[in-house]
Motif scaffolding. Structure first.
Motif, PDB file in Angstrom:
ATOM      1  N   GLU A  86     -23.149 -18.915  19.193  1.00 58.77           N
ATOM      2  CA  GLU A  86     -23.775 -20.014  19.300  1.00 58.77           C
ATOM      3  C   GLU A  86     -23.391 -21.119  18.409  1.00 58.77           C
ATOM      4  N   LEU A  87     -23.403 -20.470  17.148  1.00 59.44           N
ATOM      5  CA  LEU A  87     -23.238 -21.422  16.022  1.00 59.44           C
ATOM      6  C   LEU A  87     -21.666 -21.670  15.794  1.00 59.44           C
ATOM      7  N   SER A  88     -21.087 -21.276  16.502  1.00 60.39           N
ATOM      8  CA  SER A  88     -19.355 -21.328  16.016  1.00 60.39           C
ATOM      9  C   SER A  88     -19.212 -20.610  15.004  1.00 60.39           C
ATOM     10  N   LEU A  89     -19.863 -19.495  14.601  1.00 57.29           N
ATOM     11  CA  LEU A  89     -19.480 -18.769  13.198  1.00 57.29           C
ATOM     12  C   LEU A  89     -18.900 -17.369  13.481  1.00 57.29           C
ATOM     13  N   THR A  90     -18.505 -16.684  12.573  1.00 52.95           N
ATOM     14  CA  THR A  90     -18.308 -15.089  12.728  1.00 52.95           C
ATOM     15  C   THR A  90     -19.556 -14.217  12.417  1.00 52.95           C
ATOM     16  N   GLN A  91     -19.675 -13.227  13.022  1.00 53.24           N
ATOM     17  CA  GLN A  91     -20.680 -12.358  12.820  1.00 53.24           C
ATOM     18  C   GLN A  91     -20.899 -11.972  11.375  1.00 53.24           C
ATOM     19  N   SER A  92     -19.974 -11.805  10.662  1.00 50.21           N
ATOM     20  CA  SER A  92     -20.084 -11.699   9.135  1.00 50.21           C
ATOM     21  C   SER A  92     -20.723 -12.807   8.585  1.00 50.21           C
ATOM     22  N   ALA A  93     -20.398 -13.819   8.841  1.00 51.90           N
ATOM     23  CA  ALA A  93     -20.871 -15.443   8.278  1.00 51.90           C
ATOM     24  C   ALA A  93     -22.483 -15.189   8.665  1.00 51.90           C
ATOM     25  N   VAL A  94     -22.658 -15.079   9.900  1.00 51.30           N
ATOM     26  CA  VAL A  94     -24.316 -15.179  10.082  1.00 51.30           C
ATOM     27  C   VAL A  94     -24.956 -13.866   9.317  1.00 51.30           C
ATOM     28  N   SER A  95     -24.517 -12.937   9.222  1.00 48.71           N
ATOM     29  CA  SER A  95     -25.154 -11.802   8.589  1.00 48.71           C
ATOM     30  C   SER A  95     -24.958 -12.070   6.904  1.00 48.71           C
ATOM     31  N   ARG A  96     -24.022 -12.684   6.624  1.00 50.87           N
ATOM     32  CA  ARG A  96     -24.152 -12.991   5.339  1.00 50.87           C
ATOM     33  C   ARG A  96     -25.338 -14.035   4.830  1.00 50.87           C
ATOM     34  N   GLN A  97     -25.234 -15.153   5.695  1.00 53.79           N
ATOM     35  CA  GLN A  97     -26.313 -16.242   5.380  1.00 53.79           C
ATOM     36  C   GLN A  97     -27.908 -15.838   5.583  1.00 53.79           C
ATOM     37  N   ILE A  98     -27.991 -14.793   6.629  1.00 56.61           N
ATOM     38  CA  ILE A  98     -29.226 -14.064   6.800  1.00 56.61           C
ATOM     39  C   ILE A  98     -29.565 -13.266   5.332  1.00 56.61           C
ATOM     40  N   LYS A  99     -28.564 -12.356   4.936  1.00 54.82           N
ATOM     41  CA  LYS A  99     -28.803 -11.636   3.594  1.00 54.82           C
ATOM     42  C   LYS A  99     -28.969 -12.427   2.507  1.00 54.82           C
ATOM     43  N   GLU A 100     -28.512 -13.502   2.264  1.00 56.54           N
ATOM     44  CA  GLU A 100     -28.625 -14.613   1.337  1.00 56.54           C
ATOM     45  C   GLU A 100     -30.300 -15.102   1.379  1.00 56.54           C
ATOM     46  N   LEU A 101     -30.487 -15.363   2.714  1.00 51.46           N
ATOM     47  CA  LEU A 101     -31.840 -15.934   2.608  1.00 51.46           C
ATOM     48  C   LEU A 101     -32.802 -14.854   2.318  1.00 51.46           C
ATOM     49  N   GLU A 102     -32.724 -13.473   3.071  1.00 54.15           N
ATOM     50  CA  GLU A 102     -33.681 -12.428   2.324  1.00 54.15           C
ATOM     51  C   GLU A 102     -33.788 -12.220   1.028  1.00 54.15           C
ATOM     52  N   THR A 103     -32.556 -12.300   0.191  1.00 49.15           N
ATOM     53  CA  THR A 103     -32.580 -12.042  -1.113  1.00 49.15           C
ATOM     54  C   THR A 103     -33.188 -13.588  -1.981  1.00 49.15           C
ATOM     55  N   GLN A 104     -32.999 -14.385  -1.244  1.00 48.35           N
ATOM     56  CA  GLN A 104     -33.643 -15.791  -1.837  1.00 48.35           C
ATOM     57  C   GLN A 104     -35.282 -15.678  -1.708  1.00 48.35           C
ATOM     58  N   LEU A 105     -35.799 -15.146  -0.468  1.00 47.79           N
ATOM     59  CA  LEU A 105     -37.139 -15.036  -0.445  1.00 47.79           C
ATOM     60  C   LEU A 105     -37.791 -13.765  -0.941  1.00 47.79           C
ATOM     61  N   GLY A 106     -36.724 -12.676  -1.184  1.00 44.07           N
ATOM     62  CA  GLY A 106     -37.497 -11.378  -1.635  1.00 44.07           C
ATOM     63  C   GLY A 106     -38.076 -10.593  -0.807  1.00 44.07           C
ATOM     64  N   VAL A 107     -37.812 -10.583   0.849  1.00 42.38           N
ATOM     65  CA  VAL A 107     -38.509 -10.066   1.621  1.00 42.38           C
ATOM     66  C   VAL A 107     -37.314  -9.513   2.865  1.00 42.38           C
ATOM     67  N   THR A 108     -37.660  -8.582   3.642  1.00 40.68           N
ATOM     68  CA  THR A 108     -36.807  -8.262   4.641  1.00 40.68           C
ATOM     69  C   THR A 108     -37.320  -8.871   6.038  1.00 40.68           C
ATOM     70  N   LEU A 109     -36.426  -9.874   6.521  1.00 39.49           N
ATOM     71  CA  LEU A 109     -36.651 -10.736   7.916  1.00 39.49           C
ATOM     72  C   LEU A 109     -36.268  -9.843   9.130  1.00 39.49           C
ATOM     73  N   PHE A 110     -35.362  -8.975   9.160  1.00 36.97           N
ATOM     74  CA  PHE A 110     -34.869  -8.146  10.229  1.00 36.97           C
ATOM     75  C   PHE A 110     -34.899  -6.692  10.056  1.00 36.97           C
TER      76      PHE A 110
END
Length: 302
Positions: free
Chosen positions: A32-56
């Protein structure tokens, strides 16, 4: 201040999170976002690290929101929606004068919108953004210039300018009246069936009291939570309803609805034009208020 700014995430990460949450898949989010699967995974991992929580939670081939992710998702969707609206407003602003208006859903669709061609013909450089809202909210936080409000003249951090009162009348379909109602007096309406707006459960009791009719059936009958559904139910012949004249102008004109007994009842509340305290001098908002006041005439008050 630096600490506060460090908590502001990249919007791309929020988009990746929202898309993955909606699809339950990093792969579909990437598509949907015209990205690679690894790019999406990395962005969400970085967001989880920033928040200090697990989102998925990763379960086999799927990703499932954690409890924290479920709580976070509505705020993210709201933020992304507000960002998109801000972009659209900015894109519109250089081309014309824009006015953001919140209005009651049925008032907007049945009274305001059909009359807007007149306003826009008089003010061709104005662009309107009309959004439906049923309850008061913070006008400034939501970037609205004005709102149409039904109730008492009370709205936090805003000023209310009187538009008009509301008058309701008992109506039904012609077929229903011909088959069910004697027109000899208001007491004939007590036999019903009566239709109710869920947010105004005492309307029929007030009408019968004003008409001098004693009945134990004023609270009995089908209930609907929106005027639109109540109007359609009345047209369909389900019973009698108390409706504001301004909402059923066309139905009365073309005969789909008829007044069952001509005893209007003013309601307890009025209509108001609301503007934020900091925005009282907004020339477009004042222009719209003056136009609405001029349009009211007898359409609502008669």
């Amino acid at each position: 201040m630096m600490f506060a700014r460090s908590l502001i995430p990249d919007l791309g990460k929020l988009q990746a999170f929202e898309s993955a949450a909606r699809h339950g898949s990093f792969t579909l989010a990437a598509k949907e976002l015209s990205l690679t699967q690894s790019a999406v995974s990395r962005q969400i991992k970085e967001l989880e690290t920033q928040l200090g929580v697990t989102l998925f939670e990763r379960i086999r081939q799927r990703v499932v929101l954690s409890s924290t992710g479920q709580s976070f998702l509505p705020d993210v969707r709201k933020l992304l929606g507000q960002t998109e609206e801000a972009m659209l407003r900015a894109m519109t602003a250089p081309k014309s004068s824009a006015l953001n208006l919140a209005t009651l859903p049925t008032f907007g669709s049945r009274w305001l919108v059909p009359r807007l061609p007149d306003f826009l013909s008089r003010n061709p450089d104005v662009t309107l953004n009309v959004v439906s809202r049923s309850e008061p909210f913070d006008l400034e936080d939501n970037a609205f210039d004005a709102a149409i409000h039904y109730g008492q003249p009370v709205w936090a951090n805003a000023t209310c300018r009187y538009i008009c009162r509301e008058v309701i009348v008992p109506v039904a379909s012609p077929a229903f009246l011909d088959a069910s109602i004697s027109r000899e007096g208001p007491e004939a309406l007590a036999a019903g069936p009566l239709l109710h707006l869920a947010t105004r459960p005492k309307a029929w009791a007030s009408w019968f009291q004003t008409a001098g009719v004693e009945t134990g059936s004023a609270f009995v009958g089908h209930r609907f939570d929106q005027f639109t559904m109540l109007i359609e139910a009345t047209i369909a012949g389900l019973g009698l309803a108390l409706l504001p004249r301004y909402l059923i102008e066309q139905e009365l004109k073309d005969g789909r609805l008829q007044v069952a007994f001509d005893r209007p009842l003013p309601t307890e509340n009025n209509y108001y034009f609301v503007v934020p305290l900091k925005n009282r001098a907004n020339s477009l908002a004042n222009l719209l208020f003056e136009w609405i006041s001029g349009q009211v005439g007898t359409a609502i008050q008669r």
